[in-house]
Design an enzyme around this catalytic site. Structure first.
Site, short mmCIF file in Angstrom:
data_model
loop_
_atom_site.label_atom_id
_atom_site.label_comp_id
_atom_site.label_asym_id
_atom_site.label_seq_id
_atom_site.Cartn_x
_atom_site.Cartn_y
_atom_site.Cartn_z
N CYS A 120 0.80 -1.22 0.00
CA CYS A 120 0.00 0.00 0.00
C CYS A 120 0.83 1.27 0.00
CB CYS A 120 -1.00 -0.04 1.14
SG CYS A 120 -2.31 -1.27 0.82
N ASP A 121 0.13 2.38 0.07
CA ASP A 121 0.57 3.68 -0.41
C ASP A 121 2.01 4.09 -0.11
OD1 ASP A 121 -2.05 3.60 -1.09
OD2 ASP A 121 -2.56 5.56 -0.33
N LYS A 122 2.37 4.28 1.16
CA LYS A 122 3.71 4.79 1.47
C LYS A 122 4.70 3.67 1.72
CE LYS A 122 1.59 8.55 1.11
NZ LYS A 122 0.32 7.86 0.83
N CYS A 135 -6.36 -1.32 -2.82
CA CYS A 135 -7.64 -0.88 -3.39
C CYS A 135 -7.61 -0.93 -4.92
CB CYS A 135 -7.98 0.51 -2.90
SG CYS A 135 -8.19 0.56 -1.10
N GLU A 193 -3.65 13.99 2.38
CA GLU A 193 -4.44 13.84 1.16
C GLU A 193 -5.81 14.47 1.33
OE1 GLU A 193 -4.55 9.69 0.24
OE2 GLU A 193 -2.54 9.69 -0.62
N SER A 211 -5.45 11.82 -2.96
CA SER A 211 -5.46 10.37 -3.08
C SER A 211 -5.51 10.00 -4.55
CB SER A 211 -6.69 9.79 -2.37
OG SER A 211 -6.92 8.47 -2.77
#
Length: 557
Positions: free
Chosen positions: A119-121, A192, A442, A468
């Site tokens: 995921c993101d980071k 996601c 975000e 985001s």
């Protein structure tokens, strides 16, 4: 071997004794020691399954004749952290992850590393560490989740849930309909399902050459991801034998290619921030003007949620990242095909047998969504050092209107929900940059509220914070210099007219230089929102968004 530092020679008897306490035998000291950098965390759906991944990776490493040692990093779920103080910790967590991986790997002299992010980071944090440490490394991400379906058969994802809140608030859907979207938006483990930040970075990891083909699009629940794990261990052994390291792979040309894919897919604007940070760790001089040059020569071939109803499972079905790259390679000067990757082969060899299997999902060069990329770099008197817009997620290419100014995301969301924003307005959310936030949060909640209320094409949003990957509409972020640094965004006043011109790549406020100078002299920097703890230290050390929001090392001279 690098690990001989802790296992060879009579003076390393204490080290070997400690290692034997972990279960090692004498014969293991002749094998490469491999760091398995995992990120299993139960509260993050994209990481909940990674404990099982870790077991499979260790089995594959042992089968390849090497010795695995697993450790874990921290992580933040951006969706759960959204809309409260938790979001201020999201981007800073990238630095903690990079530092923690560097600490474990360098303290124990590993010979190679397999990273298991998702995921993101977490993905960019591990990538930054890999470039900093510079030992042979392969990435195997956890994979995307599938899109969901409501009880009515409507395809939904996390962005549908966020936008559902705005739709419910404005009376467009009932509470029962919102609950239906909530129950089905995130149906399984995995990152996601749209072209949000996590999937964008995992796709970029693949094209950079740190991950194997298929890494970006094969679903988390697909058995083929287990095959990727086996291949990763085998490829890592080859990289160790040939001494191929991340800095041999992540060159300026590789970053060009990563941004080329980003433009072709209209990835998250966060990719700009993270990839600039990767360039910094690799010691490369790479800036936003070079990103803009890539955007101008790469057509937009593929629209994925939130820009369309296609999801990562559709990309995979249509041929995956390799098929997109193969199509891009038909245009001269777009890709650097003869550079080395983690497979031990060139990019050209990696994509040789790929093909588009569904031209509705992945368009051909002859039928692009647009002739230029799905991300644009904007500049002007409102963003002298640059700003970013996901141009592929909006049909509006020019917007001009009066400012409605908010000095925080919370203030903005409350104002939007109370009806303070109307058609034709330019919402400005400032003091949310790397230093001002701190942490550059975000703005998914405000953009989703605007979209859910049916104003997505009629209201623009500007911020020195981030968006985001699930955001869409006329959303311009990463405005640099930020408000806390005295950038022009700090000088805006209610009702100032702002012009956003995507085609001309301009972001301007319609006031004179003399008036801006006058306001700058009168401006006073607000007190920092946080002065203690990690966020207090972060705000003191972080650089601007246009340089990747990395931490600067103090000058000790």
């Amino acid at each position: 071997m690098r690990s001989d530092m802790i296992k060879k020679g009579f003076d390393k008897a204490p080290h070997r004794s400690l290692l034997k306490a972990t279960g090692l035998k004498d014969e293991d000291f002749d094998k490469p020691f491999i760091a398995i950098c995992n990120s299993f965390i139960e509260i993050i759906p994209g990481h909940k399954h990674l404990n099982e991944f870790g077991k499979l990776v260790k089995e594959a490493v042992r089968a390849a004749g090497m010795v695995p040692f697993e450790f874990n990093t921290i992580g933040v779920d951006d969706g759960i952290a959204m809309g409260h103080i938790g979001m201020r910790y999201s981007l800073p967590s990238r630095e903690i992850i990079a530092d923690s991986v560097e600490t474990v790997v360098n303290a124990h002299w590993f010979d190679g590393m397999i990273c298991i992010p998702n995921c993101d980071k977490i993905t960019p944090g591990m990538m930054m560490a890999a470039l900093r440490i510079n030992i042979p490394t392969v990435f195997v991400s956890g994979g995307p989740m599938a899109a969901g379906k409501t009880s009515k058969g409507e395809v939904v994802d996390l962005s549908s849930v966020f936008e559902g809140v705005g739709a419910y608030q404005s009376g467009k859907i009932s509470e029962e309909e919102l609950k239906d979207i909530e129950d089905h938006g995130c149906p399984s483990c995995g990152s996601c399902s749209g072209m949000f930040t996590a999937n964008s970075m995992n796709c970029l990891c693949e094209v950079l050459g740190l991950a194997l083909p298929g890494n970006g699009s094969i679903l988390a629940i697909d058995p083929r991801r287990e095959e990727l794990i086996k291949q990763a261990a085998e490829k890592l052994k080859i990289l160790i034998e040939r001494d191929i390291k991340p800095r041999d792979i992540v060159t300026e040309e590789a970053i060009d290619d990563a941004f080329a894919l980003d433009m072709a897919m209209g990835g998250s604007t966060n990719t700009v921030l993270h990839t600039l940070a990767l360039a910094h760790e690799a010691g490369l001089d790479y800036d936003m003007s070079r990103i803009d040059a890539v955007s101008r020569r790469v057509p937009h071939l593929c629209k994925v949620s939130p820009a369309s109803n296609w999801h990562m499972e559709d990309i995979d079905r249509a041929g995956g990242i390799s098929a997109i790259l193969k199509e891009m390679s038909r245009k001269e000067g777009v890709l650097h095909l003869d550079r080395i990757t983690a497979t031990g082969q060139t990019l050209r060899e990696n994509i040789a047998h790929a093909e588009i299997k569904d031209k509705e999902v992945i368009h051909s060069l002859e039928n692009p969504h647009s002739e230029e990329g799905g991300l644009r770099i904007l500049k002007g008197n409102l963003a002298k050092d640059g700003a970013v817009i996901k141009s592929g997620a909006t049909e509006v290419k020019r917007f001009e209107g009066p400012c409605v100014i908010f000095n925080s995301q919370d203030e903005a969301l409350a104002g939007i929900m109370l009806g303070k924003v109307k058609k034709g307005d330019v919402v400005v959310i400032r003091y949310e940059g790397p230093r001002g936030g701190p942490g550059m949060p975000e703005m998914l909640a405000p953009t989703s509220a605007i979209a859910g209320m049916g104003l997505g094409a009629d209201v623009a949003l500007l911020t020195d914070g981030r968006f985001s990957g699930a955001s869409r509409g006329i959303s311009v972020g990463h405005i640099s210099p930020e408000a806390a640094a005295g950038g022009t965004i700090a000088l805006l006043e209610q009702g100032d007219i702002v012009c956003i011109d995507v085609e001309e790549r301009l972001l301007e406020v319609r006031i004179s230089d003399e008036e801006l100078d006058k306001r700058k002299k009168e401006w006073k920097r607000p007190e920092p929102k946080v002065k203690t703890g990690w966020l207090g230290r972060y705000a003191q050390m972080v650089t601007s968004a246009n340089t990747g929001a990395v931490l600067k090392v103090p000058n000790f001279d």
